[in-house]
Design a protein around this motif. Structure first.
Motif, PDB file in Angstrom:
ATOM      1  N   ASN A 150      14.872   4.510  -3.474  1.00  0.00           N
ATOM      2  CA  ASN A 150      15.594   3.695  -4.709  1.00  0.00           C
ATOM      3  C   ASN A 150      14.000   3.658  -5.399  1.00  0.00           C
ATOM      4  N   ALA A 151      13.104   3.377  -5.429  1.00  0.00           N
ATOM      5  CA  ALA A 151      11.771   3.368  -6.841  1.00  0.00           C
ATOM      6  C   ALA A 151      11.889   5.022  -7.680  1.00  0.00           C
ATOM      7  N   SER A 165      -1.988   7.401 -11.180  1.00  0.00           N
ATOM      8  CA  SER A 165      -1.249   5.887 -10.850  1.00  0.00           C
ATOM      9  C   SER A 165      -0.524   5.939  -9.499  1.00  0.00           C
ATOM     10  N   ALA A 166      -0.842   6.601  -8.658  1.00  0.00           N
ATOM     11  CA  ALA A 166      -1.200   6.903  -7.265  1.00  0.00           C
ATOM     12  C   ALA A 166      -2.506   6.208  -6.999  1.00  0.00           C
ATOM     13  N   VAL A 167      -3.545   6.808  -7.335  1.00  0.00           N
ATOM     14  CA  VAL A 167      -5.086   5.962  -6.573  1.00  0.00           C
ATOM     15  C   VAL A 167      -4.743   5.271  -7.348  1.00  0.00           C
ATOM     16  N   PHE A 176       0.961  -1.356  -0.073  1.00  0.00           N
ATOM     17  CA  PHE A 176       0.066   0.080   0.009  1.00  0.00           C
ATOM     18  C   PHE A 176       0.981   1.194  -0.617  1.00  0.00           C
ATOM     19  N   SER A 177       1.398   1.056   1.265  1.00  0.00           N
ATOM     20  CA  SER A 177       3.295   2.331   0.579  1.00  0.00           C
ATOM     21  C   SER A 177       3.391   2.408  -0.133  1.00  0.00           C
ATOM     22  N   GLN A 178       3.387   1.626  -1.293  1.00  0.00           N
ATOM     23  CA  GLN A 178       4.058   2.444  -2.619  1.00  0.00           C
ATOM     24  C   GLN A 178       3.489   3.236  -3.974  1.00  0.00           C
ATOM     25  N   PHE A 229       6.149  12.107   1.190  1.00  0.00           N
ATOM     26  CA  PHE A 229       5.349  11.470   1.641  1.00  0.00           C
ATOM     27  C   PHE A 229       5.704   9.828   2.752  1.00  0.00           C
ATOM     28  N   ALA A 230       7.413   9.261   2.902  1.00  0.00           N
ATOM     29  CA  ALA A 230       7.823   8.623   3.267  1.00  0.00           C
ATOM     30  C   ALA A 230       7.732   8.728   4.467  1.00  0.00           C
TER      31      ALA A 230
END
Length: 455
Positions: free
Chosen positions: A151-152, A250-252, A62-64, A104-105
């Motif tokens: 990293n992403a 894309s996030a949603v 989910f965090s991604q 966000f992190a």
């Protein structure tokens, strides 16, 4: 560093896509091996430990969604600017994407640290021991998610510049480190205490931190996107706004997709904790397909993005169909692998016969949809590369959401297998719709450009 880059504007399409995609796919496989390595060792602790990691792992997934917002928006705008020769703007978008990712992190990490009990409580697991293990996994893996985010995003930015080799190299280094740390921290070797499930989370986070360190060492030599990294210097608000505009769909999509999977996992617990373990292991094995598709989607995104920015529209069209042929072939191979080798593959991780039967059934049913899933991911990457992220997100969210009522309906007739069929059928439908949609979009788009050129 120059030799690490692929010329996406001038090289022959198939070799350029292959040179860019192979390291990305290999990187995705390396990331998949992170999870498989954890699963292989955790499986030795029993199905309960697998259930704990499977439930907690839903929140790392989910965090991604928030990382994808920064990565997709940053990668698309960076590719467009590079294709148009606007290197200063590309560097600004790269820095803005990293700044958003860090923000966000930190926020997601705080929620995970202080809200782990409520997060795991959603699944209504049965065993108090499994619940406690899952809560600690969330605190460690999600509380320190910043390394995964960095990293992403850096992988996406370097890919946009045509450099997919560096992400592969640094991720391999992280995998090796993770393979060494896993048994040490899970079972306790030498001076290290036995940490069990928490050890698996700690090993993965430590490996991700090493990858981040190697990434920053590499990008400091990247003179196009990172002439001066200076993450503490905020970019103009309009840069963030543009990244968010492109990245939000894309996030949603990812957030809803993960949320739906959480709801399905809660349904699966109705068949017991062992059913959750079967689904967790099965999905990790299946990731040999969808993580490669995700990696290839990033390559298509960068290729189409740069050629779109350079107005090389014929290369956009030919690049898409070349990518579809390559990913569909991989999907077919995965289908035969999952159906024909279901039992040997599952037995690598768990040997209890009751779990084995559930897992083998899962692999054979979802195996039928692998080619369609690969086509779906490639088409989403193609739409995103042209800056059109809303439509594929609507399609994906709509039919992924349909999994819940379809799963409830089919499971009332077919039992647990009905949930597996809901997953497989929705992937087939999404793949077909997005492929046809992009082909139609390309035809209309190219015809409009021909008309504009003649006027």
């Amino acid at each position: 560093m120059k030799s690490h880059h692929v010329d996406l504007l001038n090289e022959a399409i198939a070799p350029a896509l292959t040179r860019l995609a192979l390291p990305i796919m290999a990187t995705s496989l390396v990331q998949m091996l992170y999870n498989l390595t954890d699963m292989a060792w955790i499986g030795r602790l029993g199905a309960g430990a697998v259930t704990a990691v499977g439930s907690a792992g839903m929140y790392t997934w989910f965090s991604q969604g928030f990382a994808i917002l920064a990565r997709t928006g940053g990668q698309v705008k960076t590719a467009h600017c590079l294709g148009a020769g606007e290197n200063d703007s590309a560097a600004q978008y790269a820095r803005g994407a990293l700044q958003l990712g860090i923000l966000f992190a930190v926020l997601y990490g705080l929620v995970s640290l202080f809200g782990a009990s409520r997060l795991i409580g959603f699944f209504k697991l049965n065993s108090p021991e499994v619940i406690a293990q899952a809560e600690w996994y969330v605190r460690i893996a999600c509380g320190l998610v910043i390394f995964s985010y960095l990293n992403a995003i850096l992988t996406g930015l370097l890919t946009a510049a045509g450099n997919s080799r560096t992400p592969f190299i640094v991720n391999v280094a992280g995998l090796v480190f993770n393979v060494v740390l896993d048994p040490v921290l899970i079972f306790g070797i030498g001076p290290f205490p036995e940490l069990g499930v928490s050890g698996a989370a700690a090993a993965t986070v430590t490996a991700q931190a090493l990858v981040s360190l190697l990434f920053f060492k590499a990008v400091l030599r990247e003179k196009v996107l990172f002439p001066h990294l200076r993450l503490w210097v905020l970019v103009p608000v309009k840069v963030w706004r543009e990244i968010v505009r492109i990245g939000v769909p894309s996030a949603v999509q990812n957030l809803i997709y993960a949320g739906i999977s959480m709801i399905l996992t809660r349904l699966i617990t109705g068949w017991g904790d062992l059913a959750v373990a079967a689904q967790r292991v099965g999905s990790q094995i299946e990731s040999v397909s969808w993580m490669v598709g995700d990696g290839f989607s990033a390559a298509v995104n960068a290729f189409l993005g740069q050629n779109y920015g350079a107005k090389r529209y014929d290369r956009v069209r030919r690049g898409y169909f070349c990518a579809i042929a390559m990913t569909a072939a991989w999907g077919l191979c995965t289908t035969f692998l999952l159906i024909g080798m279901a039992r040997p593959l599952f037995s690598i991780f768990l040997q209890e016969e009751e779990v084995m039967a559930l897992g083998v059934n899962y692999l054979r049913i979802v195996g039928l949809s692998q080619m369609f899933m690969m086509v779906e991911q490639t088409s989403i990457g193609a739409f995103s590369g042209l800056g059109r992220t809303l439509y594929p997100s609507i399609v994906s969210v709509t039919f992924t959401s349909a999994r819940i009522p379809v799963a409830v309906l089919l499971s009332s007739v077919m039992g647990l297998s009905g949930i597996w069929w809901a997953l497989s059928i929705s992937s087939m439908v999404k793949g077909c719709i997005l492929f046809v949609s992009f082909v139609v979009f390309l035809y209309v788009f190219l015809e409009r450009k021909k008309i504009e050129k003649t006027v």
